[in-house]
Motif scaffolding. Sequence first.
Motif, PDB file in Angstrom:
ATOM      1  N   ASN A   3      16.904  88.905 -18.669  1.00 52.71           N
ATOM      2  CA  ASN A   3      15.907  89.916 -18.324  1.00 52.71           C
ATOM      3  C   ASN A   3      15.055  90.353 -19.519  1.00 52.71           C
ATOM      4  O   ASN A   3      15.111  91.489 -19.962  1.00 52.71           O
ATOM      5  CB  ASN A   3      16.583  91.144 -17.695  1.00 52.71           C
ATOM      6  N   VAL A   4      14.278  89.403 -20.051  1.00 50.38           N
ATOM      7  CA  VAL A   4      13.328  89.740 -21.098  1.00 50.38           C
ATOM      8  C   VAL A   4      12.191  90.518 -20.445  1.00 50.38           C
ATOM      9  O   VAL A   4      11.550  90.036 -19.504  1.00 50.38           O
ATOM     10  CB  VAL A   4      12.773  88.478 -21.783  1.00 50.38           C
ATOM     11  N   ALA A   5      11.956  91.728 -20.926  1.00 48.60           N
ATOM     12  CA  ALA A   5      10.909  92.570 -20.355  1.00 48.60           C
ATOM     13  C   ALA A   5       9.564  92.240 -20.990  1.00 48.60           C
ATOM     14  O   ALA A   5       9.429  92.236 -22.216  1.00 48.60           O
ATOM     15  CB  ALA A   5      11.237  94.042 -20.561  1.00 48.60           C
ATOM     16  N   ILE A   6       8.591  91.924 -20.162  1.00 44.98           N
ATOM     17  CA  ILE A   6       7.211  91.723 -20.610  1.00 44.98           C
ATOM     18  C   ILE A   6       6.390  92.766 -19.887  1.00 44.98           C
ATOM     19  O   ILE A   6       5.926  92.560 -18.760  1.00 44.98           O
ATOM     20  CB  ILE A   6       6.729  90.290 -20.316  1.00 44.98           C
ATOM     21  N   ILE A 110      -1.432  82.703 -21.949  1.00 49.56           N
ATOM     22  CA  ILE A 110      -1.023  82.381 -23.318  1.00 49.56           C
ATOM     23  C   ILE A 110      -2.164  81.607 -23.959  1.00 49.56           C
ATOM     24  O   ILE A 110      -2.658  80.627 -23.393  1.00 49.56           O
ATOM     25  CB  ILE A 110       0.272  81.545 -23.326  1.00 49.56           C
ATOM     26  N   SER A 111      -2.611  82.040 -25.138  1.00 50.74           N
ATOM     27  CA  SER A 111      -3.802  81.459 -25.749  1.00 50.74           C
ATOM     28  C   SER A 111      -3.583  81.084 -27.199  1.00 50.74           C
ATOM     29  O   SER A 111      -3.187  81.920 -28.011  1.00 50.74           O
ATOM     30  CB  SER A 111      -4.968  82.455 -25.674  1.00 50.74           C
ATOM     31  N   GLY A 112      -3.867  79.810 -27.501  1.00 46.92           N
ATOM     32  CA  GLY A 112      -3.807  79.321 -28.872  1.00 46.92           C
ATOM     33  C   GLY A 112      -4.973  78.389 -29.135  1.00 46.92           C
ATOM     34  O   GLY A 112      -6.012  78.492 -28.491  1.00 46.92           O
ATOM     35  N   VAL A 128      -2.639  91.361 -15.809  1.00 48.43           N
ATOM     36  CA  VAL A 128      -2.263  90.091 -16.426  1.00 48.43           C
ATOM     37  C   VAL A 128      -1.788  90.341 -17.855  1.00 48.43           C
ATOM     38  O   VAL A 128      -2.470  90.997 -18.641  1.00 48.43           O
ATOM     39  CB  VAL A 128      -3.452  89.114 -16.425  1.00 48.43           C
ATOM     40  N   LYS A 129      -0.609  89.832 -18.183  1.00 52.08           N
ATOM     41  CA  LYS A 129      -0.055  89.983 -19.529  1.00 52.08           C
ATOM     42  C   LYS A 129      -0.625  88.906 -20.440  1.00 52.08           C
ATOM     43  O   LYS A 129      -0.871  87.772 -20.002  1.00 52.08           O
ATOM     44  CB  LYS A 129       1.470  89.896 -19.491  1.00 52.08           C
ATOM     45  N   VAL A 154      -2.544  95.934 -27.334  1.00 51.31           N
ATOM     46  CA  VAL A 154      -1.619  95.130 -28.117  1.00 51.31           C
ATOM     47  C   VAL A 154      -1.160  93.955 -27.264  1.00 51.31           C
ATOM     48  O   VAL A 154      -1.285  93.975 -26.028  1.00 51.31           O
ATOM     49  CB  VAL A 154      -0.406  95.981 -28.580  1.00 51.31           C
ATOM     50  N   ALA A 155      -0.622  92.931 -27.901  1.00 56.29           N
ATOM     51  CA  ALA A 155      -0.092  91.779 -27.166  1.00 56.29           C
ATOM     52  C   ALA A 155       1.118  92.206 -26.344  1.00 56.29           C
ATOM     53  O   ALA A 155       1.902  93.059 -26.758  1.00 56.29           O
ATOM     54  CB  ALA A 155       0.300  90.674 -28.139  1.00 56.29           C
ATOM     55  N   ASP A 156       1.266  91.596 -25.170  1.00 51.94           N
ATOM     56  CA  ASP A 156       2.444  91.869 -24.341  1.00 51.94           C
ATOM     57  C   ASP A 156       3.637  91.043 -24.802  1.00 51.94           C
ATOM     58  O   ASP A 156       4.786  91.433 -24.600  1.00 51.94           O
ATOM     59  CB  ASP A 156       2.124  91.567 -22.876  1.00 51.94           C
ATOM     60  N   PHE A 157       3.372  89.903 -25.415  1.00 58.49           N
ATOM     61  CA  PHE A 157       4.404  89.111 -26.092  1.00 58.49           C
ATOM     62  C   PHE A 157       3.701  88.162 -27.054  1.00 58.49           C
ATOM     63  O   PHE A 157       2.471  88.032 -27.025  1.00 58.49           O
ATOM     64  CB  PHE A 157       5.320  88.366 -25.108  1.00 58.49           C
ATOM     65  N   ILE A 158       4.463  87.538 -27.918  1.00 62.87           N
ATOM     66  CA  ILE A 158       3.934  86.631 -28.940  1.00 62.87           C
ATOM     67  C   ILE A 158       4.646  85.292 -28.815  1.00 62.87           C
ATOM     68  O   ILE A 158       5.860  85.244 -28.581  1.00 62.87           O
ATOM     69  CB  ILE A 158       4.188  87.174 -30.369  1.00 62.87           C
TER      70      ILE A 158
END
Length: 349
Positions: A3-6, A110-112, A128-129, A154-158
């Motif tokens: 359960n990783v929270a995003i 996810i963007s790179g 949208v995260k 801020v980013a929702d995750f990295i």
Amino acid sequence: MSNVAIGEKRLHLPLIQGGMGVGVSLSRLAGHVAKCGGMGVISSAQIGFRESDFAYHTKEANRRAILQEVKKAKEIAEGHGLIGMNIMVALRDYKQHVQAAIEAGVDCIISGAGLPLSLPSLVKDTNVKIAPIVSSSKACEVILKSWHRKYQRVADFIVIEGSLAGGHLGFLLENIQNNSTQKLLDILGEVKAVVRKYEALYHQKIPIFVAGGIYTNDDIKQALTAGADGVQMATRFIATDECDASDAFKQAFINAKKEDLSIIKSPVGMPARALSTPFLKKHQKITKCFSCIQSCHVTNAPYCITQALINAVNGNLDEGIVFSGTNGYRIEKIVSVKTLIDELMEGIV
């Protein structure tokens, strides 16, 4: 760990299936990964290549395919996991792809392949995260500082992508070749220090996923012990029944040996890791440019990256490029997504 929270969204598994273009990770792979509780990721890169009008109406074909593939992935997932989309900043149609992904109802973007400095403005007033892909703490700091200053966001995750990943790499060719790139878990420590400042500022947890060279259950455990919240894996998911690539594409990994892996210079101007194919040894000539990547210039490009990737995913390896992570040669058999995830997550969830 589970359960990783995003934000308010939840991942049952600390696992992201990395986006793979062109056409390697579409709805079938992403949907089945999500169904198992992970984040399945569709790559938007030339996603419409199977549309009948792709060659002449590329933008429209890609937009149509984004809507179709996300819809199909969500149907397969049956409400489990999360469906994300990998959208490269380097795409000429980056903004349009983000807008289509939002319309399609993706959970995450996810963007790179560049710094996604404008991404917060494109997802404004949506749920949208968003997550940047970074290869250094410096890049992470630049992105998060810019997002905070311009958008109070801020980013929702990295996602941290190290130099052992497949496809285009965010490191200097010379450093990759002489093995002097920074180690993934060392980058993690430095990125965590940057992220902590923004977690305190925004009073929220920002999960960090690491990618590049993650192959086994032990690799995942090591990353989690080092402080990662989860991992992103791509190449390992190619050798699954549900992967959207052709059987010939998958078989290339089963047949591969360590010496078949090479670092190439892509027409887009970045180093990339790929399996050796007959195509890479030929002198190529561009017959059509799809104008997909901003940094690619048809006048001096040795071949069309879009056509080479389409050829490969369709099984024409003699005329194609097969991107691979550093452990691609270790793949021995094709299994189901569920079998693979059960193996990877043993003792973790």
